[in-house]
Enzyme design. Structure first.
Site, PDB file in Angstrom:
ATOM      1  N   TYR A   1       0.873  -1.184   0.000  1.00  0.00           N
ATOM      2  CA  TYR A   1       0.000   0.000   0.000  1.00  0.00           C
ATOM      3  C   TYR A   1       0.908   1.232   0.000  1.00  0.00           C
ATOM      4  O   TYR A   1       0.782   2.116   0.853  1.00  0.00           O
ATOM      5  CB  TYR A   1      -0.913   0.013   1.226  1.00  0.00           C
ATOM      6  CG  TYR A   1      -1.656  -1.282   1.477  1.00  0.00           C
ATOM      7  CD1 TYR A   1      -2.911  -1.498   0.892  1.00  0.00           C
ATOM      8  CD2 TYR A   1      -1.128  -2.288   2.290  1.00  0.00           C
ATOM      9  CE1 TYR A   1      -3.605  -2.679   1.128  1.00  0.00           C
ATOM     10  CE2 TYR A   1      -1.814  -3.463   2.521  1.00  0.00           C
ATOM     11  CZ  TYR A   1      -3.054  -3.657   1.947  1.00  0.00           C
ATOM     12  OH  TYR A   1      -3.736  -4.822   2.190  1.00  0.00           O
TER      13      TYR A   1
ATOM     14  N   CYS B   1      -4.155   4.074  10.062  1.00  0.00           N
ATOM     15  CA  CYS B   1      -4.878   5.311  10.350  1.00  0.00           C
ATOM     16  C   CYS B   1      -6.208   4.991  11.004  1.00  0.00           C
ATOM     17  O   CYS B   1      -7.031   5.873  11.199  1.00  0.00           O
ATOM     18  CB  CYS B   1      -5.100   6.098   9.071  1.00  0.00           C
ATOM     19  SG  CYS B   1      -6.018   5.183   7.858  1.00  0.00           S
TER      20      CYS B   1
HETATM   21  N1  SAH Z   1       2.293   4.403   2.381  1.00  0.00           N
HETATM   22  C1  SAH Z   1       1.835   5.509   1.600  1.00  0.00           C
HETATM   23  C2  SAH Z   1       0.358   5.439   1.228  1.00  0.00           C
HETATM   24  C3  SAH Z   1      -0.584   5.001   2.291  1.00  0.00           C
HETATM   25  S1  SAH Z   1      -2.267   5.304   1.920  1.00  0.00           S
HETATM   26  C4  SAH Z   1       2.159   6.805   2.269  1.00  0.00           C
HETATM   27  O1  SAH Z   1       2.518   6.833   3.442  1.00  0.00           O
HETATM   28  O2  SAH Z   1       2.058   7.847   1.619  1.00  0.00           O
HETATM   29  C5  SAH Z   1      -2.871   3.766   1.436  1.00  0.00           C
HETATM   30  C6  SAH Z   1      -2.600   3.455   0.008  1.00  0.00           C
HETATM   31  O3  SAH Z   1      -3.155   2.175  -0.246  1.00  0.00           O
HETATM   32  C7  SAH Z   1      -3.226   4.401  -1.014  1.00  0.00           C
HETATM   33  O4  SAH Z   1      -2.218   4.890  -1.857  1.00  0.00           O
HETATM   34  C8  SAH Z   1      -4.211   3.505  -1.790  1.00  0.00           C
HETATM   35  O5  SAH Z   1      -4.271   3.833  -3.166  1.00  0.00           O
HETATM   36  C9  SAH Z   1      -3.600   2.146  -1.583  1.00  0.00           C
HETATM   37  N2  SAH Z   1      -4.491   1.005  -1.701  1.00  0.00           N
HETATM   38  C10 SAH Z   1      -5.790   0.902  -1.325  1.00  0.00           C
HETATM   39  N3  SAH Z   1      -6.244  -0.339  -1.524  1.00  0.00           N
HETATM   40  C11 SAH Z   1      -5.225  -1.060  -2.038  1.00  0.00           C
HETATM   41  C12 SAH Z   1      -5.074  -2.415  -2.449  1.00  0.00           C
HETATM   42  N4  SAH Z   1      -6.089  -3.273  -2.362  1.00  0.00           N
HETATM   43  N5  SAH Z   1      -3.876  -2.817  -2.916  1.00  0.00           N
HETATM   44  C13 SAH Z   1      -2.832  -1.946  -3.000  1.00  0.00           C
HETATM   45  N6  SAH Z   1      -2.916  -0.641  -2.619  1.00  0.00           N
HETATM   46  C14 SAH Z   1      -4.095  -0.207  -2.152  1.00  0.00           C
END
Ligand code: SAH
Length: 414
Positions: A273, A369
């Site tokens: 993610y 979060c």
């Molecule tokens: N670690 C990063 C983003 C965290 S937010 C930071 O700190 O900036 C969570 C992220 O998960 C988002 O970018 C969203 O697009 C992604 N996401 C949501 N569902 C997902 C899934 N099923 N597989 C992969 N990524 C996903």
């Protein structure tokens, strides 16, 4: 962290607003934050606006301590030194009042009525000023705000993203149709008022939806993205990419995540993610290699560009569902030492977590979060042979009830 970005988070603080009352108009002086925020009830963004910051922290710490009690002791909740105007991403919805004057602000909770707002305690102040300026320019450019009921008008929303370290500012004008009349002159007039704006993007959203942004975009000024710096690395941020909304606390959060990861330079790390690749890139200096996985294609494109711009060669990004991707990795017998995971508010999935367990990394650093889904997921990992070694809260969202947490899970010896 907060991933639901069309949240309503505006709070009127100290500016004057004009409110239509009866036949005429009255000036309402809005109380500052020591009083009751006049739109707090309607907005719902800052649910804890009337609580002193020290109280907020105590409450967050108590909640987190209780939720994590079955798993580990927490180190506390790390406060924000200056807990105001932290949001680097600001959204305003545009419309008209009954006198056909342009208004901008927030949707009232659970409705599509617009509550006018000019400034907000938790938003970047410059972004709020730019939104007011845009509203002021509309009349002379014959640009009408969009009316959701009649379908007339053009400007639906304005989204501003700001780079905390770089000072770069992106303005996204969300329009109901692609053409902005006299767009060059409009940009010129806006830049004259705010020369600090570095890029202006038109986003077209012609659907009847509560999503702010549509799919089509064209850049009318600058590069179409901004950059910012976190933990000494530079990151590109596109209009649609996820990027932490509180940059000051993000550095603290990532610092904790890295501390918990305990990297020595030899590890293979998965950043799941990963958004625009921030955590993984910061970890890359202390790892052998990093594999990032993220669903959003724009974010992955940004992540790849970010790796190049920072000359990081030991990181690779994959655009995929994190669960599916981990199933594949487990199927191929991949070796991973540390998994960093930072899922959205809904938490992770059994598909993802069971594959992590199959791969069996020594350590899992879970950034969350939403403490409730965190607890649910920790239960799963605990059942499958991981121990929650420690945890800490980071206050990423002062004046709201939300709390970010980092936990370290270690694999128990069989
Ligand atoms: N670690 C990063 C983003 C965290 S937010 C930071 O700190 O900036 C969570 C992220 O998960 C988002 O970018 C969203 O697009 C992604 N996401 C949501 N569902 C997902 C899934 N099923 N597989 C992969 N990524 C996903």
């Amino acid at each position: 962290m907060m991933k639901t970005d069309n949240r309503k988070t505006k709070v009127m603080v100290d500016k004057e607003k004009r409110t239509p009352v009866g036949q005429g108009r009255e000036k309402t002086i809005v109380k500052n934050r020591s009083g009751i925020c006049p739109v707090a009830d309607k907005c719902g963004g800052c649910s804890w606006i009337n609580q002193p910051y020290a109280e907020q922290l105590k409450k967050k710490e108590k909640q987190l301590r209780e939720l994590l009690a079955p798993f580990c002791k927490i180190e506390g909740v790390i406060p924000m030194e200056h807990p105001e105007h932290y949001r680097n991403k600001v959204h305003a919805v545009f419309g008209e009042n009954r006198y056909h004057d342009a208004i901008s602000g927030i949707y009232e909770q659970k409705s599509h009525r617009i509550v006018p707002v000019d400034s907000c305690l938790i938003e970047n102040a410059k972004a709020d000023e730019i939104i007011v300026s845009i509203r002021g320019l509309l009349k002379s450019f014959h640009i009408r705000p969009y009316n959701e009921d009649t379908g007339y008008g053009l400007l639906r929303h304005v989204l501003i993203r700001t780079g905390h370290v770089t000072g770069q500012i992106m303005v996204v004008l969300v329009l109901a149709s692609p053409i902005l009349p006299s767009k060059n002159n409009f940009v010129k007039a806006l830049l004259k008022l705010h020369p600090e704006i570095t890029t202006v993007v038109i986003n077209v959203n012609n659907r009847n939806t509560s999503m702010v942004l549509g799919d089509k975009e064209h850049v009318i000024y600058g590069k179409g993205y901004i950059e910012d710096e976190l933990c000494g690395k530079r990151f590109r941020i596109s209009p649609q990419s996820f990027y932490q909304v509180n940059p000051v606390q993000t550095e603290i959060l990532y610092g904790k995540a890295l501390e918990y990861a305990g990297l020595t330079g030899k590890e293979t790390v998965v950043d799941a993610y990963c958004g625009t690749g921030t955590i993984g890139m910061i970890a890359s200096d202390k790892a052998d290699k990093v594999i990032g996985v993220e669903l959003n294609a724009d974010a992955v494109r940004d992540a790849r560009n970010n790796a190049k711009a920072n000359q990081i060669r030991n990181i690779q990004f994959y655009q995929n569902d994190a669960g599916k991707f981990l199933v594949e990795m487990a199927g191929q017998g991949a070796k991973v030492d540390v998994v960093l995971m930072d899922p959205p508010r809904s938490g992770s999935t059994e598909e993802f977590m069971s594959s992590v367990v199959r791969i069996g990394p020594e350590r899992i650093v879970y950034v969350s979060c939403n403490p409730e889904t965190l607890v649910r997921d920790l239960k799963y990992f605990k059942k499958k042979g991981y121990r929650v070694a420690k945890g800490v809260g980071v206050d990423m969202f002062p004046f709201t009830e939300h709390c970010e947490a980092v936990t370290l899970l270690t694999r128990q010896k069989k």
